[in-house]
Scaffold this motif. Structure first.
Motif, PDB file in Angstrom:
ATOM      1  N   GLY A   6      -2.884 -11.124  -9.174  1.00 29.81           N
ATOM      2  CA  GLY A   6      -1.984 -10.629  -8.128  1.00 29.81           C
ATOM      3  C   GLY A   6      -0.662 -10.237  -8.755  1.00 29.81           C
ATOM      4  N   GLY A   7      -0.117  -9.097  -8.326  1.00 28.45           N
ATOM      5  CA  GLY A   7       1.163  -8.644  -8.859  1.00 28.45           C
ATOM      6  C   GLY A   7       2.224  -8.656  -7.779  1.00 28.45           C
ATOM      7  N   TYR A   8       3.401  -9.194  -8.116  1.00 26.73           N
ATOM      8  CA  TYR A   8       4.470  -9.346  -7.130  1.00 26.73           C
ATOM      9  C   TYR A   8       5.785  -8.829  -7.696  1.00 26.73           C
ATOM     10  CZ  TYR A   8       0.801 -12.634  -5.917  1.00 26.73           C
ATOM     11  OH  TYR A   8      -0.422 -13.191  -5.661  1.00 26.73           O
ATOM     12  N   VAL A   9       6.598  -8.222  -6.850  1.00 24.93           N
ATOM     13  CA  VAL A   9       7.875  -7.683  -7.320  1.00 24.93           C
ATOM     14  C   VAL A   9       8.774  -7.447  -6.107  1.00 24.93           C
ATOM     15  CG1 VAL A   9       7.100  -5.259  -7.205  1.00 24.93           C
ATOM     16  CG2 VAL A   9       8.900  -5.901  -8.841  1.00 24.93           C
TER      17      VAL A   9
ATOM     18  N   GLY B 119      17.581  -0.932   1.854  1.00 24.25           N
ATOM     19  CA  GLY B 119      16.897  -2.180   2.184  1.00 24.25           C
ATOM     20  C   GLY B 119      16.002  -2.580   1.036  1.00 24.25           C
ATOM     21  N   LYS B 120      15.202  -3.600   1.287  1.00 26.93           N
ATOM     22  CA  LYS B 120      14.295  -4.019   0.220  1.00 26.93           C
ATOM     23  C   LYS B 120      12.938  -4.382   0.792  1.00 26.93           C
ATOM     24  CE  LYS B 120      16.766  -7.478  -1.393  1.00 26.93           C
ATOM     25  NZ  LYS B 120      17.156  -8.694  -2.129  1.00 26.93           N
ATOM     26  N   ALA B 121      11.961  -4.342  -0.055  1.00 24.52           N
ATOM     27  CA  ALA B 121      10.610  -4.752   0.311  1.00 24.52           C
ATOM     28  C   ALA B 121      10.131  -5.651  -0.816  1.00 24.52           C
ATOM     29  CB  ALA B 121       9.701  -3.544   0.451  1.00 24.52           C
ATOM     30  N   ALA B 122       9.522  -6.754  -0.445  1.00 23.04           N
ATOM     31  CA  ALA B 122       9.033  -7.674  -1.466  1.00 23.04           C
ATOM     32  C   ALA B 122       7.517  -7.688  -1.467  1.00 23.04           C
ATOM     33  CB  ALA B 122       9.565  -9.078  -1.200  1.00 23.04           C
ATOM     34  N   LEU B 123       6.953  -7.552  -2.644  1.00 19.43           N
ATOM     35  CA  LEU B 123       5.531  -7.809  -2.788  1.00 19.43           C
ATOM     36  C   LEU B 123       5.456  -9.271  -3.173  1.00 19.43           C
ATOM     37  CD1 LEU B 123       5.925  -4.637  -3.814  1.00 19.43           C
ATOM     38  CD2 LEU B 123       3.496  -4.883  -4.153  1.00 19.43           C
ATOM     39  N   SER B 124       4.847 -10.091  -2.326  1.00 18.96           N
ATOM     40  CA  SER B 124       4.878 -11.528  -2.551  1.00 18.96           C
ATOM     41  C   SER B 124       3.560 -12.162  -2.128  1.00 18.96           C
ATOM     42  CB  SER B 124       6.029 -12.142  -1.741  1.00 18.96           C
ATOM     43  OG  SER B 124       5.833 -11.852  -0.370  1.00 18.96           O
ATOM     44  N   PRO B 125       3.297 -13.377  -2.631  1.00 18.89           N
ATOM     45  CA  PRO B 125       2.051 -14.046  -2.231  1.00 18.89           C
ATOM     46  C   PRO B 125       2.021 -14.169  -0.707  1.00 18.89           C
ATOM     47  CG  PRO B 125       3.078 -15.195  -4.065  1.00 18.89           C
ATOM     48  CD  PRO B 125       4.065 -14.162  -3.595  1.00 18.89           C
ATOM     49  N   GLY B 126       0.908 -13.820  -0.098  1.00 17.05           N
ATOM     50  CA  GLY B 126       0.800 -13.921   1.351  1.00 17.05           C
ATOM     51  C   GLY B 126       1.231 -12.671   2.084  1.00 17.05           C
ATOM     52  N   GLY B 127       1.693 -11.665   1.346  1.00 17.71           N
ATOM     53  CA  GLY B 127       2.098 -10.419   1.991  1.00 17.71           C
ATOM     54  C   GLY B 127       1.533  -9.245   1.230  1.00 17.71           C
ATOM     55  N   TYR B 128       2.353  -8.215   1.089  1.00 19.43           N
ATOM     56  CA  TYR B 128       1.937  -7.080   0.259  1.00 19.43           C
ATOM     57  C   TYR B 128       1.906  -7.543  -1.192  1.00 19.43           C
ATOM     58  CZ  TYR B 128       2.790  -3.682   4.000  1.00 19.43           C
ATOM     59  OH  TYR B 128       2.740  -2.948   5.148  1.00 19.43           O
ATOM     60  N   HIS B 129       0.941  -7.047  -1.944  1.00 20.68           N
ATOM     61  CA  HIS B 129       0.888  -7.366  -3.366  1.00 20.68           C
ATOM     62  C   HIS B 129       0.010  -6.348  -4.079  1.00 20.68           C
ATOM     63  CE1 HIS B 129      -2.531  -9.408  -1.498  1.00 20.68           C
ATOM     64  NE2 HIS B 129      -3.168  -9.168  -2.621  1.00 20.68           N
ATOM     65  N   LEU B 130       0.071  -6.369  -5.382  1.00 22.77           N
ATOM     66  CA  LEU B 130      -0.805  -5.512  -6.174  1.00 22.77           C
ATOM     67  C   LEU B 130      -2.002  -6.345  -6.616  1.00 22.77           C
ATOM     68  CD1 LEU B 130       1.888  -3.808  -8.432  1.00 22.77           C
ATOM     69  CD2 LEU B 130       0.795  -2.849  -6.405  1.00 22.77           C
TER      70      LEU B 130
END
Length: 156
Positions: A43-46, A95-106
């Motif tokens: 999983g990729g998060y940023v 604004g910002k968007a987070a790719l995070s565990p439990g949400g959007y992710h790669l």
């Protein structure tokens, strides 16, 4: 790094600079990937911050370290955890968007070579207008809850 690889990289960097677009208004920070055992997808998060005056949309990503990278969203609306692939992640203006565990992710699939904890993995984020942003993701253990523990905290 062999000459061919360096040449390719220079070409990519040049191409990126030529198409000034959405990517130049976006700052990526705290990129990390959760390294899973065996051939399981990572999983990729940023965290992506848009400093521009209009919303941008993350459409896809790629990495030389993985054969395939997909944009996914975990949803638990039904009380059942499930993942669906999404076409775009909107990042609002200023604004910002987070790719995070439990949400959007790669989802990073089929590693070209085993990725080890501590490795740095290059991921290229591609936006709706075709502009790209190269981001460095740090590989972290599978049991990491949030990649936010910044390494400078660990002074012995």
């Amino acid at each position: 790094m062999n000459a061919r690889c360096a040449f390719l990289l220079a070409g990519l960097l040049f191409a990126g600079a030529a198409s000034a677009g959405d990517a130049e208004h976006v700052a990526a920070s705290r990129g990390w990937i959760r390294v899973m055992p065996g051939a399981l997808p990572a999983g990729g998060y940023v965290v992506l911050e848009n400093h521009g005056d209009h919303a941008v949309s993350l459409r896809s990503a790629s990495s030389p370290a993985y054969a395939d990278v997909m944009l996914h969203r975990s949803s638990t609306d039904t009380g059942m955890g499930r993942m669906e692939s999404v076409d775009a992640l909107p990042i609002p203006a200023h604004g910002k968007a987070a790719l995070s565990p439990g949400g959007y992710h790669l989802m990073l699939m089929k590693a070209a070579a085993p990725v080890k904890v501590g490795d740095k993995v290059r991921v290229t984020l591609r936006f709706a207008d075709g502009s790209t942003l190269d981001t460095e993701f740090e590989a972290k253990p599978a049991n990491t809850v949030d990649g936010g523990d910044m390494p400078e905290m660990h002074h012995h």
